[in-house]
Motif scaffolding. Structure first.
Motif, PDB file in Angstrom:
ATOM      1  N   ASP A   1      15.216  16.958  29.506  1.00 23.25           N
ATOM      2  CA  ASP A   1      16.030  16.251  30.496  1.00 23.25           C
ATOM      3  C   ASP A   1      15.783  14.742  30.510  1.00 23.25           C
ATOM      4  O   ASP A   1      16.390  14.022  31.286  1.00 23.25           O
ATOM      5  CB  ASP A   1      15.835  16.840  31.886  1.00 23.25           C
ATOM      6  N   LYS A   2      14.917  14.252  29.645  1.00 23.16           N
ATOM      7  CA  LYS A   2      14.630  12.816  29.545  1.00 23.16           C
ATOM      8  C   LYS A   2      15.122  12.213  28.227  1.00 23.16           C
ATOM      9  O   LYS A   2      15.033  11.017  28.025  1.00 23.16           O
ATOM     10  CB  LYS A   2      13.126  12.552  29.657  1.00 23.16           C
ATOM     11  N   VAL A   3      15.632  13.056  27.341  1.00 22.98           N
ATOM     12  CA  VAL A   3      16.047  12.601  26.014  1.00 22.98           C
ATOM     13  C   VAL A   3      17.445  11.999  26.056  1.00 22.98           C
ATOM     14  O   VAL A   3      18.379  12.586  26.596  1.00 22.98           O
ATOM     15  CB  VAL A   3      16.010  13.756  24.988  1.00 22.98           C
ATOM     16  N   ILE A   4      17.580  10.811  25.491  1.00 26.92           N
ATOM     17  CA  ILE A   4      18.879  10.155  25.324  1.00 26.92           C
ATOM     18  C   ILE A   4      19.182  10.135  23.829  1.00 26.92           C
ATOM     19  O   ILE A   4      18.357   9.691  23.032  1.00 26.92           O
ATOM     20  CB  ILE A   4      18.847   8.713  25.865  1.00 26.92           C
ATOM     21  N   THR A   5      20.342  10.636  23.450  1.00 22.52           N
ATOM     22  CA  THR A   5      20.754  10.583  22.052  1.00 22.52           C
ATOM     23  C   THR A   5      21.512   9.283  21.843  1.00 22.52           C
ATOM     24  O   THR A   5      22.501   9.013  22.530  1.00 22.52           O
ATOM     25  CB  THR A   5      21.635  11.789  21.685  1.00 22.52           C
ATOM     26  N   VAL A   6      21.046   8.470  20.918  1.00 23.49           N
ATOM     27  CA  VAL A   6      21.644   7.175  20.619  1.00 23.49           C
ATOM     28  C   VAL A   6      22.491   7.317  19.364  1.00 23.49           C
ATOM     29  O   VAL A   6      21.994   7.766  18.331  1.00 23.49           O
ATOM     30  CB  VAL A   6      20.560   6.101  20.393  1.00 23.49           C
ATOM     31  N   VAL A   7      23.771   6.968  19.450  1.00 25.89           N
ATOM     32  CA  VAL A   7      24.685   7.049  18.313  1.00 25.89           C
ATOM     33  C   VAL A   7      24.931   5.633  17.799  1.00 25.89           C
ATOM     34  O   VAL A   7      25.349   4.762  18.552  1.00 25.89           O
ATOM     35  CB  VAL A   7      26.025   7.699  18.708  1.00 25.89           C
ATOM     36  N   ILE A   8      24.663   5.400  16.524  1.00 24.45           N
ATOM     37  CA  ILE A   8      24.941   4.106  15.891  1.00 24.45           C
ATOM     38  C   ILE A   8      26.224   4.298  15.103  1.00 24.45           C
ATOM     39  O   ILE A   8      26.218   4.740  13.957  1.00 24.45           O
ATOM     40  CB  ILE A   8      23.787   3.672  14.957  1.00 24.45           C
ATOM     41  N   ARG A   9      27.341   3.993  15.730  1.00 20.35           N
ATOM     42  CA  ARG A   9      28.648   4.265  15.123  1.00 20.35           C
ATOM     43  C   ARG A   9      28.840   3.568  13.786  1.00 20.35           C
ATOM     44  O   ARG A   9      29.366   4.142  12.847  1.00 20.35           O
ATOM     45  CB  ARG A   9      29.763   3.881  16.082  1.00 20.35           C
ATOM     46  N   SER A  10      28.420   2.329  13.696  1.00 21.73           N
ATOM     47  CA  SER A  10      28.653   1.567  12.468  1.00 21.73           C
ATOM     48  C   SER A  10      27.879   2.127  11.278  1.00 21.73           C
ATOM     49  O   SER A  10      28.262   1.893  10.139  1.00 21.73           O
ATOM     50  CB  SER A  10      28.278   0.093  12.676  1.00 21.73           C
TER      51      SER A  10
ATOM     52  N   ASP B   1      12.371   9.967  18.436  1.00 22.42           N
ATOM     53  CA  ASP B   1      12.362   9.420  17.075  1.00 22.42           C
ATOM     54  C   ASP B   1      11.815   7.999  17.052  1.00 22.42           C
ATOM     55  O   ASP B   1      11.396   7.513  16.015  1.00 22.42           O
ATOM     56  CB  ASP B   1      13.779   9.445  16.491  1.00 22.42           C
ATOM     57  N   VAL B   2      11.801   7.326  18.202  1.00 27.77           N
ATOM     58  CA  VAL B   2      11.312   5.955  18.280  1.00 27.77           C
ATOM     59  C   VAL B   2       9.781   5.928  18.329  1.00 27.77           C
ATOM     60  O   VAL B   2       9.130   5.237  17.554  1.00 27.77           O
ATOM     61  CB  VAL B   2      11.912   5.220  19.500  1.00 27.77           C
ATOM     62  N   SER B   3       9.211   6.707  19.254  1.00 23.59           N
ATOM     63  CA  SER B   3       7.753   6.660  19.451  1.00 23.59           C
ATOM     64  C   SER B   3       7.016   7.839  18.847  1.00 23.59           C
ATOM     65  O   SER B   3       5.800   7.779  18.676  1.00 23.59           O
ATOM     66  CB  SER B   3       7.443   6.609  20.949  1.00 23.59           C
TER      67      SER B   3
ATOM     68  N   ALA C   1      14.934   6.530  28.068  1.00 23.43           N
ATOM     69  CA  ALA C   1      15.451   5.338  28.744  1.00 23.43           C
ATOM     70  C   ALA C   1      14.409   4.230  28.730  1.00 23.43           C
ATOM     71  O   ALA C   1      14.742   3.062  28.536  1.00 23.43           O
ATOM     72  CB  ALA C   1      15.857   5.684  30.174  1.00 23.43           C
ATOM     73  N   GLU C   2      13.160   4.589  28.914  1.00 22.18           N
ATOM     74  CA  GLU C   2      12.082   3.595  28.907  1.00 22.18           C
ATOM     75  C   GLU C   2      11.978   2.892  27.559  1.00 22.18           C
ATOM     76  O   GLU C   2      11.810   1.676  27.481  1.00 22.18           O
ATOM     77  CB  GLU C   2      10.755   4.277  29.253  1.00 22.18           C
ATOM     78  N   GLU C   3      12.090   3.662  26.477  1.00 21.38           N
ATOM     79  CA  GLU C   3      12.015   3.068  25.137  1.00 21.38           C
ATOM     80  C   GLU C   3      13.191   2.140  24.860  1.00 21.38           C
ATOM     81  O   GLU C   3      13.063   1.152  24.147  1.00 21.38           O
ATOM     82  CB  GLU C   3      11.962   4.167  24.070  1.00 21.38           C
ATOM     83  N   LEU C   4      14.344   2.451  25.437  1.00 23.85           N
ATOM     84  CA  LEU C   4      15.553   1.661  25.202  1.00 23.85           C
ATOM     85  C   LEU C   4      15.673   0.474  26.148  1.00 23.85           C
ATOM     86  O   LEU C   4      16.517  -0.403  25.943  1.00 23.85           O
ATOM     87  CB  LEU C   4      16.792   2.549  25.336  1.00 23.85           C
ATOM     88  N   SER C   5      14.836   0.399  27.160  1.00 27.25           N
ATOM     89  CA  SER C   5      14.949  -0.653  28.171  1.00 27.25           C
ATOM     90  C   SER C   5      14.851  -2.080  27.628  1.00 27.25           C
ATOM     91  O   SER C   5      15.473  -2.980  28.201  1.00 27.25           O
ATOM     92  CB  SER C   5      13.936  -0.442  29.298  1.00 27.25           C
ATOM     93  N   PRO C   6      14.134  -2.359  26.523  1.00 33.65           N
ATOM     94  CA  PRO C   6      14.115  -3.733  26.013  1.00 33.65           C
ATOM     95  C   PRO C   6      15.459  -4.205  25.434  1.00 33.65           C
ATOM     96  O   PRO C   6      15.678  -5.399  25.264  1.00 33.65           O
ATOM     97  CB  PRO C   6      13.054  -3.719  24.912  1.00 33.65           C
TER      98      PRO C   6
END
Length: 95
Positions: free
Chosen positions: A16-25, A7-9, A34-39
């Motif tokens: 097996d490379k997908v990370i699901t990011v949960v924005i609780r707030s 969803d980022v790029s 992981a590469e996209e989230l590294s910054p």
């Protein structure tokens, strides 16, 4: 192996490379790698709290661990209820 889209790029990514990011707030989630989230810089020495208000509303806050430990002693934590199960001292009515 199936593929998904970041969803980022917008690029196709192996499952097996997908990370699901949960924005609780915000109550939202998205997929990234992981590469996209590294910054994103991780914050350490913090405590995440959920404040539940009498009116039923709640908010999540992050506080400095040292400040938290000044306010909440190890004894308070040792005697605190677990978030699972019944609260200490709770007895259901036997009506």
């Amino acid at each position: 192996m199936s593929k998904r889209t970041s969803d980022v790029s917008g690029q196709i990514v192996d499952d097996d490379k997908v990370i699901t990011v949960v924005i609780r707030s915000l109550g939202k989630l998205f997929d990234a790698t992981a590469e996209e989230l590294s910054p994103l810089k991780r914050v350490t020495n913090v405590v995440e709290l959920e404040l539940r208000n009498p009116d039923g509303s709640s908010e999540e806050i992050i506080v400095n661990k040292a400040d938290f430990e000044k306010l909440v002693t190890p004894e308070v934590l040792a005697n605190a209820d677990s978030i699972r199960g019944r609260r200490n001292g709770y007895r259901p009515s036997g009506d």
